[in-house]
Design an enzyme around this catalytic site. Sequence first.
Site, PDB file in Angstrom:
ATOM      1  N   ARG A  23       2.180  -9.876   7.075  1.00 15.77           N
ATOM      2  CA  ARG A  23       2.224  -9.964   5.606  1.00 15.77           C
ATOM      3  C   ARG A  23       2.154 -11.410   5.130  1.00 15.77           C
ATOM      4  O   ARG A  23       2.743 -11.765   4.108  1.00 15.77           O
ATOM      5  CB  ARG A  23       3.483  -9.290   5.044  1.00 15.77           C
ATOM      6  CG  ARG A  23       3.509  -7.777   5.212  1.00 15.77           C
ATOM      7  CD  ARG A  23       4.693  -7.171   4.465  1.00 15.77           C
ATOM      8  NE  ARG A  23       4.872  -5.773   4.846  1.00 15.77           N
ATOM      9  CZ  ARG A  23       6.047  -5.165   4.900  1.00 15.77           C
ATOM     10  NH1 ARG A  23       7.163  -5.813   4.604  1.00 15.77           N
ATOM     11  NH2 ARG A  23       6.133  -3.894   5.240  1.00 15.77           N
ATOM     12  N   ARG A  27       3.556 -11.670  -1.621  1.00 10.48           N
ATOM     13  CA  ARG A  27       4.327 -12.033  -2.805  1.00 10.48           C
ATOM     14  C   ARG A  27       5.122 -13.324  -2.696  1.00 10.48           C
ATOM     15  O   ARG A  27       5.510 -13.899  -3.706  1.00 10.48           O
ATOM     16  CB  ARG A  27       5.285 -10.891  -3.157  1.00 10.48           C
ATOM     17  CG  ARG A  27       4.590  -9.666  -3.716  1.00 10.48           C
ATOM     18  CD  ARG A  27       5.568  -8.546  -3.952  1.00 10.48           C
ATOM     19  NE  ARG A  27       6.043  -7.971  -2.707  1.00 10.48           N
ATOM     20  CZ  ARG A  27       6.996  -7.034  -2.639  1.00 10.48           C
ATOM     21  NH1 ARG A  27       7.584  -6.613  -3.741  1.00 10.48           N
ATOM     22  NH2 ARG A  27       7.365  -6.543  -1.474  1.00 10.48           N
ATOM     23  N   ARG A  36      -2.556 -11.828  -8.280  1.00 17.06           N
ATOM     24  CA  ARG A  36      -2.027 -10.475  -8.488  1.00 17.06           C
ATOM     25  C   ARG A  36      -1.678 -10.198  -9.945  1.00 17.06           C
ATOM     26  O   ARG A  36      -1.699  -9.035 -10.393  1.00 17.06           O
ATOM     27  CB  ARG A  36      -0.786 -10.324  -7.601  1.00 17.06           C
ATOM     28  CG  ARG A  36      -0.074  -9.008  -7.671  1.00 17.06           C
ATOM     29  CD  ARG A  36      -0.818  -7.887  -6.980  1.00 17.06           C
ATOM     30  NE  ARG A  36       0.068  -6.760  -6.859  1.00 17.06           N
ATOM     31  CZ  ARG A  36       0.399  -5.949  -7.863  1.00 17.06           C
ATOM     32  NH1 ARG A  36      -0.118  -6.139  -9.059  1.00 17.06           N
ATOM     33  NH2 ARG A  36       1.235  -4.946  -7.674  1.00 17.06           N
ATOM     34  N   ASP A  72      -4.301  -2.330   2.851  1.00 18.97           N
ATOM     35  CA  ASP A  72      -3.086  -1.534   3.030  1.00 18.97           C
ATOM     36  C   ASP A  72      -3.375  -0.398   3.994  1.00 18.97           C
ATOM     37  O   ASP A  72      -4.498   0.144   4.020  1.00 18.97           O
ATOM     38  CB  ASP A  72      -2.607  -0.965   1.687  1.00 18.97           C
ATOM     39  CG  ASP A  72      -1.212  -0.370   1.789  1.00 18.97           C
ATOM     40  OD1 ASP A  72      -0.238  -1.133   1.651  1.00 18.97           O
ATOM     41  OD2 ASP A  72      -1.096   0.848   2.040  1.00 18.97           O
ATOM     42  N   TYR A 147       3.666   9.059   5.985  1.00 13.63           N
ATOM     43  CA  TYR A 147       3.451   8.860   4.550  1.00 13.63           C
ATOM     44  C   TYR A 147       2.780  10.080   3.921  1.00 13.63           C
ATOM     45  O   TYR A 147       3.108  10.485   2.801  1.00 13.63           O
ATOM     46  CB  TYR A 147       2.576   7.631   4.315  1.00 13.63           C
ATOM     47  CG  TYR A 147       3.289   6.314   4.479  1.00 13.63           C
ATOM     48  CD1 TYR A 147       4.093   5.809   3.456  1.00 13.63           C
ATOM     49  CD2 TYR A 147       3.151   5.566   5.630  1.00 13.63           C
ATOM     50  CE1 TYR A 147       4.736   4.591   3.588  1.00 13.63           C
ATOM     51  CE2 TYR A 147       3.794   4.343   5.781  1.00 13.63           C
ATOM     52  CZ  TYR A 147       4.583   3.860   4.756  1.00 13.63           C
ATOM     53  OH  TYR A 147       5.232   2.646   4.895  1.00 13.63           O
TER      54      TYR A 147
END
Length: 339
Positions: A23, A27, A36, A72, A147
């Site tokens: 990652r 963020r 973003r 993703d 998921y």
Amino acid sequence: MNDTFLRACKGERTDYTPVWIMRQAGRYLPEYRKVRADMDFLTLCKTPEKAAEVTIQPVNILSVDAAILFSDILIPAEKMGLKLRFLENKGPKFGNPVRTINDVKKLRVIVPDEDVPYVLETIKILRRELKVPLIGFAGAPYTLATYMIEGGSSKNFLTTKKLMYAEPKIYMSLMEKVTETTIAYLSAQVRAGVQAVQLFDSWAGALSPTDYKTYAFPSAERVVKALKQTGVPVIYFVNDCAGIVDLASGAGSDVMGVCWRIDLKKAISAIKGRTSIQGNMDPCLLYSPKSLIVKEAAKILKKGTAARGHIFNLGHGILPDTPVDNVKFLVDTVHAWKQ
């Protein structure tokens, strides 16, 4: 091209231990947050120029030895026929989770060139611009299936395990389609230009060793074997792997990625030289004083010398508010380390 990462994947001698961070595009970087701010997460994943931009950001800022494609793991599931949304601060949600055999029958195995052209275009842009290797990735079939069954993230995976135990034929039918999709998706990434692939089994650690061997490992092994035929290094990352690393390392990958919950020395011993190793600093250590970062990184680096090859990484993804200066310091520390 700096090929130190690729040589470590293959167990070849390197002048220093290569490092990248799961990652690493995300963020915690102000530059990422700026991009973003203009679009939602899924739109960013599906806009090649912007996805390439945020993939490159950590390479330039941190001087890591590899880039990982910004995307993703749920992108293929959406194209299989599920309605995917990302809710702010709540994570991914599927509006039509898979619970019955009819749900499975409605799913399709994706055709990457037609279904995810934006992913492949992002890869092509990156290969023109990067001077370090590009890693492609996908979720391992078990992780992706959780998921799809749960409808999102889960703490105990109760719905998944109920389906596994009570309706094994439905579960196995789902795994067949997910496995075929994963192989097609990663193979297309390789054709587009990625130089290594990572298979993320983020939730395999929720299974007992027996259940992992029965319900998750066969599909992961099948994906690894198919991708090995492409000639690029394959990394198999299993989160919370302490109880199953010996089993997981038998999948045939070039590199075994391990979390921080197992001592690296023990992981290397369990692997028995079958693969190189990747890991395994606790992401929370990046909030520590730099003196502790140096100390803990050195411990991991020293243990890593016993492996066939070692790629330094965190034991899972970097956390959103991690101090960027500490991340830069870690990368510099790893690059400067000498035994």
